[in-house]
Structure formats: structure tokens, C-alpha cells
Scaffold this motif. Structure first.
Motif, PDB file in Angstrom:
ATOM      1  N   PHE A 120      58.943  19.416-121.527  1.00  0.00           N
ATOM      2  CA  PHE A 120      58.006  18.489-121.476  1.00  0.00           C
ATOM      3  C   PHE A 120      59.173  17.319-121.168  1.00  0.00           C
ATOM      4  O   PHE A 120      59.851  17.381-122.776  1.00  0.00           O
ATOM      5  N   VAL A 121      58.223  17.139-119.292  1.00  0.00           N
ATOM      6  CA  VAL A 121      59.803  15.798-119.288  1.00  0.00           C
ATOM      7  C   VAL A 121      59.190  14.490-120.263  1.00  0.00           C
ATOM      8  O   VAL A 121      57.666  13.798-120.377  1.00  0.00           O
ATOM      9  N   LEU A 122      59.778  13.710-120.730  1.00  0.00           N
ATOM     10  CA  LEU A 122      59.691  12.057-120.838  1.00  0.00           C
ATOM     11  C   LEU A 122      59.805  11.408-120.088  1.00  0.00           C
ATOM     12  O   LEU A 122      60.824  10.711-120.391  1.00  0.00           O
ATOM     13  N   LEU A 123      59.023  10.265-119.700  1.00  0.00           N
ATOM     14  CA  LEU A 123      58.536   8.944-118.822  1.00  0.00           C
ATOM     15  C   LEU A 123      58.218   7.690-119.608  1.00  0.00           C
ATOM     16  O   LEU A 123      57.156   7.562-120.213  1.00  0.00           O
ATOM     17  N   SER A 124      59.554   7.107-118.924  1.00  0.00           N
ATOM     18  CA  SER A 124      59.051   5.828-119.572  1.00  0.00           C
ATOM     19  C   SER A 124      58.396   5.000-118.221  1.00  0.00           C
ATOM     20  O   SER A 124      59.125   4.984-117.236  1.00  0.00           O
ATOM     21  N   GLN A 125      57.344   4.215-118.606  1.00  0.00           N
ATOM     22  CA  GLN A 125      57.148   3.020-117.441  1.00  0.00           C
ATOM     23  C   GLN A 125      57.593   2.081-117.222  1.00  0.00           C
ATOM     24  O   GLN A 125      57.756   0.619-117.685  1.00  0.00           O
ATOM     25  N   THR A 126      59.188   1.975-117.020  1.00  0.00           N
ATOM     26  CA  THR A 126      60.106   0.772-116.503  1.00  0.00           C
ATOM     27  C   THR A 126      60.756   0.860-116.026  1.00  0.00           C
ATOM     28  O   THR A 126      60.485   1.670-114.826  1.00  0.00           O
ATOM     29  N   GLU A 127      61.462   0.050-115.638  1.00  0.00           N
ATOM     30  CA  GLU A 127      62.193   0.029-114.578  1.00  0.00           C
ATOM     31  C   GLU A 127      63.223   1.176-113.934  1.00  0.00           C
ATOM     32  O   GLU A 127      64.146   1.318-114.359  1.00  0.00           O
ATOM     33  N   ILE A 128      63.353   1.298-112.683  1.00  0.00           N
ATOM     34  CA  ILE A 128      64.241   3.049-112.509  1.00  0.00           C
ATOM     35  C   ILE A 128      65.199   2.152-111.914  1.00  0.00           C
ATOM     36  O   ILE A 128      65.099   0.898-110.700  1.00  0.00           O
ATOM     37  N   ARG A 129      66.363   2.376-111.662  1.00  0.00           N
ATOM     38  CA  ARG A 129      67.898   2.029-110.962  1.00  0.00           C
ATOM     39  C   ARG A 129      68.358   2.764-110.692  1.00  0.00           C
ATOM     40  O   ARG A 129      67.810   4.215-110.715  1.00  0.00           O
ATOM     41  N   ASP A 130      69.328   2.862-109.202  1.00  0.00           N
ATOM     42  CA  ASP A 130      69.528   3.767-108.772  1.00  0.00           C
ATOM     43  C   ASP A 130      70.641   4.916-109.412  1.00  0.00           C
ATOM     44  O   ASP A 130      71.444   4.349-109.863  1.00  0.00           O
ATOM     45  N   GLY A 131      70.131   5.933-109.287  1.00  0.00           N
ATOM     46  CA  GLY A 131      70.889   7.049-109.823  1.00  0.00           C
ATOM     47  C   GLY A 131      70.425   7.687-111.558  1.00  0.00           C
ATOM     48  O   GLY A 131      71.279   8.573-112.181  1.00  0.00           O
ATOM     49  N   ASP A 132      69.355   7.247-112.066  1.00  0.00           N
ATOM     50  CA  ASP A 132      67.915   7.049-112.755  1.00  0.00           C
ATOM     51  C   ASP A 132      67.651   8.207-111.978  1.00  0.00           C
ATOM     52  O   ASP A 132      67.261   8.702-110.925  1.00  0.00           O
ATOM     53  N   ILE A 133      66.854   9.562-113.030  1.00  0.00           N
ATOM     54  CA  ILE A 133      66.364  10.290-113.203  1.00  0.00           C
ATOM     55  C   ILE A 133      64.887   9.612-113.195  1.00  0.00           C
ATOM     56  O   ILE A 133      64.987   8.694-114.132  1.00  0.00           O
ATOM     57  N   GLY A 134      63.722  10.369-112.807  1.00  0.00           N
ATOM     58  CA  GLY A 134      62.768   9.784-112.418  1.00  0.00           C
ATOM     59  C   GLY A 134      62.235  10.771-111.957  1.00  0.00           C
ATOM     60  O   GLY A 134      62.318  11.743-111.310  1.00  0.00           O
ATOM     61  N   ALA A 135      60.241  10.316-112.251  1.00  0.00           N
ATOM     62  CA  ALA A 135      58.997  11.313-111.383  1.00  0.00           C
ATOM     63  C   ALA A 135      58.773  10.481-110.184  1.00  0.00           C
ATOM     64  O   ALA A 135      58.889   9.442-110.172  1.00  0.00           O
ATOM     65  N   VAL A 136      58.585  10.948-109.554  1.00  0.00           N
ATOM     66  CA  VAL A 136      58.229  10.362-107.958  1.00  0.00           C
ATOM     67  C   VAL A 136      56.537  11.237-107.414  1.00  0.00           C
ATOM     68  O   VAL A 136      57.010  12.301-107.655  1.00  0.00           O
ATOM     69  N   LEU A 137      55.854   9.832-107.160  1.00  0.00           N
ATOM     70  CA  LEU A 137      54.528  10.371-106.776  1.00  0.00           C
ATOM     71  C   LEU A 137      54.564  10.090-104.949  1.00  0.00           C
ATOM     72  O   LEU A 137      54.754   9.139-104.542  1.00  0.00           O
ATOM     73  N   TYR A 138      54.065  11.228-104.003  1.00  0.00           N
ATOM     74  CA  TYR A 138      54.178  10.676-102.712  1.00  0.00           C
ATOM     75  C   TYR A 138      53.445  12.110-101.939  1.00  0.00           C
ATOM     76  O   TYR A 138      53.635  12.984-102.216  1.00  0.00           O
TER      77      TYR A 138
END
Length: 212
Positions: free
Chosen positions: A136-154
Motif C-alpha cells: 500500500f503506497v501512502l500518497l499526500s495531496q500536496t504539491e509535487i515537485r520535479d523528480g518527486d514520486i507520485g501517482a498520475v491519472l491519465y
């Protein structure tokens, strides 16, 4: 938080199940259909009750969010507190003194828990960061910077990657040499949504906080 009635609990669980599948809360119309209500007004009333009892919070006219990330995790919830039983030296040996020093909570590890939610991982593209299938990955609804790991919906598809913001595109880099980068170049009618920034993950071995 106040206890829910059986009908409120059933309604709340329908919201949780919908979120786990669609990564968003249902509209009042969708919630009414999920619960076989005759009108969307019934959904409005249930939402108001859940806000009043502290299970949801309202950010806009029809924009609700969960107040606790723990409630939307599939499977069993982790223990909410860990007892602190005393102190231990990291220098010279000293007598062990046991005492009640309170408790550690999930909020101690992740102070902004109201902005954190979890998603279950499918696949091995991030295995070099020890994020593997079933975690389970924990994701924060905060601003993401270049190079950060994040989840994308497309285009109704999601992925967890290291995100590089390039001119007119996003490059999503895996942490596994067996996988290629994913490049997204959306046109004007398409939307790329950053679901959240990776702040940690959880599996059978425990909870791991991101070092980044």
C-alpha cells in the motif's frame, strides 16, 4: 467521532468502495444509485450526517473528502497507537527503566494525515525502491515537485512513478530497469491529474516513510 447507525455505516462503506475503484468520491446521484435511493436528496442527507459525525469533511458545494486516510485502506486497518514503554540508551549501557510515556500514533509518522490516502500497488515497476506488488503506497495531496514520486491519472489509467516535468509533457520514470519511461504529451482536451505525492508505503513488514 460519533458512532454511525447501521444505515449510515452501510452508506459510508459504499463511498469507501467507490473510492477504492474510481479514486474519487461519488456524486450525490451516483451515491443514490449505489444505495438504491429514490432521489439524490437522500444522499445529501447522509453526507450531512457523516460530516456532522466527523467521517467526512466538506470543501465545497459538492466536494467531500474523508477525514481519515486509515478508513479507506483495503483490508485490515493498522493499529492506531503504539505504546511507549520507556527509554533506551544509544551510548553507554545503563539500567533499563520502564515507564508509561504515552503512545505513538500514525499521525506522529505522518503529521498531515488529513491529506494522506492509500492505494494498493499492482506490478513491480518500483521494486528498486522496495515498493512491490501488493504493497500500500501512502500518497499526500500536496504539491509535487520535479523528480518527486507520485501517482498520475491519465485517460482513466493510473501509474506510480518518479515524475519529471518537461516542456509540454511529463516523463514518468520507473525504479526497475525492466520497465521503460512513460511519456505523456496531452492535447488541450486531455487532463493529466496528479493524484498525490508518495510519502511512504506499508506491507507485512511494517510502515516505511519516504526518505525524500
Amino acid at each position: 467521532m460519533e458512532n454511525l447507525t447501521s444505515k449510515q455505516q452501510q452508506f459510508y462503506q459504499s463511498l469507501v468502495s467507490f473510492f477504492q475503484k474510481h479514486l474519487r468520491l461519488p456524486s450525490h446521484r451516483e451515491a443514490a444509485e449505489l444505495n438504491d435511493f429514490k432521489s439524490a436528496n437522500s444522499s445529501v442527507q447522509y453526507h450531512r450526517a457523516l460530516v456532522k459525525k466527523g467521517y467526512l469533511k466538506k470543501d465545497g458545494s459538492e466536494n467531500y473528502t474523508f477525514t481519515s486516510a486509515l478508513d479507506i485502506w483495503p483490508g485490515n486497518k493498522p493499529a492506531s497507537t503504539i505504546p511507549i514503554l520507556g527509554e533506551i540508551t544509544a551510548g553507554a549501557m545503563q539500567e533499563a527503566i520502564e515507564s508509561d510515556m504515552g503512545q505513538l500514533t500514525f499521525k506522529y509518522l505522518f503529521p498531515n494525515t488529513e491529506n494522506i490516502f492509500a492505494l494498493r500497488v499492482k506490478g513491480m515497476s518500483m521494486k528498486d525502491l522496495d515498493i512491490t506488488d501488493g504493497d500500500f503506497v501512502l500518497l499526500s495531496q500536496t504539491e509535487i515537485r520535479d523528480g518527486d514520486i507520485g501517482a498520475v491519472l491519465y485517460n482513466d489509467e493510473t501509474t506510480l512513478k518518479r515524475i519529471h516535468k518537461e516542456e509540454n509533457s511529463l516523463r514518468m520514470e520507473p525504479a526497475n530497469p525492466e520497465y521503460d519511461d512513460i511519456i505523456i504529451v496531452p492535447d488541450e482536451a486531455e487532463e493529466v491529474r496528479i493524484l498525490g505525492k508518495y510519502v511512504g508505503h506499508m506491507n507485512e513488514q511494517g510502515i516505511f516513510k519516504s526518505p525524500y
